[in-house]
Design an enzyme around this catalytic site. Structure first.
Site, PDB file in Angstrom:
ATOM      1  N   SER A  19       0.831  -1.210   0.000  1.00  0.00           N
ATOM      2  CA  SER A  19       0.000   0.000   0.000  1.00  0.00           C
ATOM      3  C   SER A  19       0.858   1.250   0.000  1.00  0.00           C
ATOM      4  CB  SER A  19      -0.912   0.019   1.226  1.00  0.00           C
ATOM      5  OG  SER A  19      -1.650   1.221   1.233  1.00  0.00           O
ATOM      6  N   LYS A  29      -4.439  -6.886   3.404  1.00  0.00           N
ATOM      7  CA  LYS A  29      -4.422  -5.738   2.473  1.00  0.00           C
ATOM      8  C   LYS A  29      -5.844  -5.432   1.997  1.00  0.00           C
ATOM      9  CE  LYS A  29      -2.936  -2.461  -0.295  1.00  0.00           C
ATOM     10  NZ  LYS A  29      -3.844  -2.221  -1.368  1.00  0.00           N
ATOM     11  N   HIS A  73      -7.467  -3.660   4.737  1.00  0.00           N
ATOM     12  CA  HIS A  73      -6.884  -2.309   4.726  1.00  0.00           C
ATOM     13  C   HIS A  73      -7.648  -1.433   3.730  1.00  0.00           C
ATOM     14  CE1 HIS A  73      -4.422   0.637   2.554  1.00  0.00           C
ATOM     15  NE2 HIS A  73      -3.775   0.858   3.682  1.00  0.00           N
ATOM     16  N   ASN A  74      -7.863  -1.971   2.535  1.00  0.00           N
ATOM     17  CA  ASN A  74      -8.571  -1.192   1.518  1.00  0.00           C
ATOM     18  C   ASN A  74     -10.017  -0.938   1.922  1.00  0.00           C
ATOM     19  OD1 ASN A  74      -6.180  -1.458   0.091  1.00  0.00           O
ATOM     20  ND2 ASN A  74      -7.207  -1.719  -1.867  1.00  0.00           N
ATOM     21  N   GLU A 134      -9.956   1.781   4.194  1.00  0.00           N
ATOM     22  CA  GLU A 134      -9.699   2.986   3.375  1.00  0.00           C
ATOM     23  C   GLU A 134     -11.027   3.520   2.794  1.00  0.00           C
ATOM     24  OE1 GLU A 134      -6.444   2.425   0.439  1.00  0.00           O
ATOM     25  OE2 GLU A 134      -7.891   3.058  -1.074  1.00  0.00           O
TER      26      GLU A 134
END
Ligand code: 6PG
Length: 485
Positions: free
Chosen positions: A138, A192, A195-196, A199
């Site tokens: 990222s 990940k 994480h997105n 986000e």
């Protein structure tokens, strides 16, 4: 320093990068800046040559035209980072590489791959004696060049040889690398993905805060930019708040209007948010903040429906708060509390995924590597790290004393914001659902008892009682006595 094809058989590269679009090129340059010799490969040689022409003098690169040349340019065990589009293109490159590599070599997929694909690929490569590492990366283009946050999964053994390289190119916070081994097979891509998702939630919450200042308080965009810049000096300090101030401060050169006013209000998405929500549904984790963010993007893009619905009445129930400064401060508190909920839910999903797949993901280490380099980097990740250091088995971030206190002290402001938004007809799906989640979590009794009663009525699905063990059914179609199953 070498910047063209090496002719010496001894000059081998420590790492190879295949797929030299912007992210791949920048990561290759990042490795070279750290002193590694980097073998370069791309399906079309033109991209490799363009990179060498523009940046070849920045470090030591080995140019290769074919996969065979590329693999031959690497020292053993070979380490190859694939930076191509997720899905079929990634499978094609993996297969080609696997045919040319030897047992013990390491293939790293640095794209945004679906974690279940990574699990499948890791297994297939392990059967051939190869190590496969799905690594979430990222930080966008800038992060790739100057220090991303890296989330590598895969065999622990491969991290011994790969870890030092990845750690050296990652961002660092307080001297610590923003890279750690996450766990086996698909764990790196799973975290990940979440994480997105976070986000997405972060950006939706920021959007709602902006919209409230715009539509409830009627603040000019430039003033809202200043508010975000101000917030970035406190608890909310983060990359996304910082760039929100910059995007809002941008004036369109053609029209002289704020840029945000000339951008079409339909949010795109490449899929990682949607994957997060699908996985949350499968795992049974209420990741409501992320789900609302994904659905809000979908609603924004339903342009045909939106156009036709524009005349629908919004009612006249609400009035704007008289004290604008006080309401801006309420929005700040609501944003912070909702953000804590979004992270709490995201970390719950990570725990559930880790349990489901036996990954043993350390949530504290994850918070540590998200403090720098990545898109959701934020000051408050230090707090999350501390929370898991204090209690590795923390059942919810909302129960950590620091976050509990922060949310409780903002709860009245949060309610004022959500109720004002509802009265004024301004959509705040993420603020509102986060507050409802919070209220649901803290409620002693939920209407789920009634749901169970209804399920038992129409489908004899049974229920448990609060006062004795066992499974029960009421004879709804008969004399309505209760029977134990
Ligand atoms: C990152 C970003 C990166 C990418 C997103 C954008 O961590 O560097 O998350 O992965 O910018 O995939 O996602 P959407 O296009 O779905 O918003």
């Amino acid at each position: 320093m070498t910047n063209t094809a090496s002719t010496s058989p001894t000059a081998k590269a420590q790492i190879g990068v295949t797929g030299l679009a912007v992210m791949g090129s920048n990561i290759a340059r990042n490795f070279a800046h750290k002193g590694y010799t980097v073998a370069l490969h791309n399906r079309s040689i033109a991209k490799t040559d363009a990179l060498l022409a523009e940046h070849g003098s920045e470090g030591s690169f080995i140019r290769s035209e074919t996969i065979a040349e590329f693999v031959d340019a690497l020292e053993k065990p070979r380490r190859v980072l694939i930076m191509v589009k997720a899905g079929d293109p990634t499978d094609a490159v993996i297969n080609e590489l696997a045919d040319a590599m030897e047992p013990g070599d390491i293939i790293i997929d640095g794209g945004n791959s679906l974690y279940t694909d990574t699990i499948r690929r890791e297994k297939a490569m392990a059967d051939r004696g190869l190590h496969f590492v799905g690594a979430g990366i990222s930080g966008g283009e800038e992060g790739a060049l100057n220090g991303p946050s890296i989330m590598p999964g895969g065999p622990a053994e491969s991290y011994k040889s790969l870890g030092p390289l990845l750690e050296s190119i990652s961002a660092h916070v307080d001297g610590e690398p923003c890279c750690t081994h996450i766990g086996p097979d698909g764990s790196g891509h799973f975290v990940k993905m979440v994480h997105n998702g976070i986000e997405y939630a972060d950006m939706q919450l920021i959007g709602e805060a902006y919209d409230l200042m715009r539509r409830v308080l009627d603040l000019p965009v430039a003033d809202i930019a200043d508010v975000f810049a101000q917030w970035n000096t406190g608890d909310l300090e983060s990359y996304l708040i910082e760039i929100t101030a910059q995007v809002l401060a941008q004036t369109d050169a053609d029209t002289g209007k704020p840029l945000v006013d000339v951008i079409v209000d339909e949010a795109g998405q490449k899929g990682t948010g949607r994957w997060t929500v699908k996985s949350a549904l499968d795992l049974g984790i209420p990741t409501t903040g992320i789900a609302e963010a994904v659905f809000a993007r979908a609603l924004s893009s339903s342009s045909g429906q939106r156009k036709q619905a524009q005349g629908l009445a919004g009612g006249t129930a609400g009035t704007a708060p008289a004290d604008k400064d006080a309401f801006v401060d309420d929005i700040r508190a609501a944003l912070y509390a909702s953000k804590v909920v979004a992270y709490a839910q995201g970390f719950d999903q990570i725990s559930a995924g880790s349990k489901e797949y036996d990954w043993n993901v350390d949530r504290g280490s994850l918070a540590t590597i998200w403090r720098g380099g990545c898109i959701i980097r934020a000051k408050f990740l230090n707090r999350i790290r501390d929370a898991y250091a204090d209690n590795p088995d923390l059942p919810s971030l909302l129960l950590d004393p620091y976050f509990r206190d922060a949310v409780e002290s903002g709860v009245d402001a949060w309610r004022r914001v959500v109720s004002t938004a509802a009265l004024m007809g301004v959509p705040v799906p993420a603020f509102a659902s986060s507050l409802s989640y919070y209220d649901g979590l803290r409620s002693e009794r939920l209407p789920a008892a009634l749901t169970q009663g209804l399920r038992d009525y129409f489908g004899a699905h049974t229920y448990q009682r609060i006062d004795k063990p066992g499974t029960f059914h009421t004879l709804w179609g008969g004399d309505r006595t209760e029977v134990e199953q």
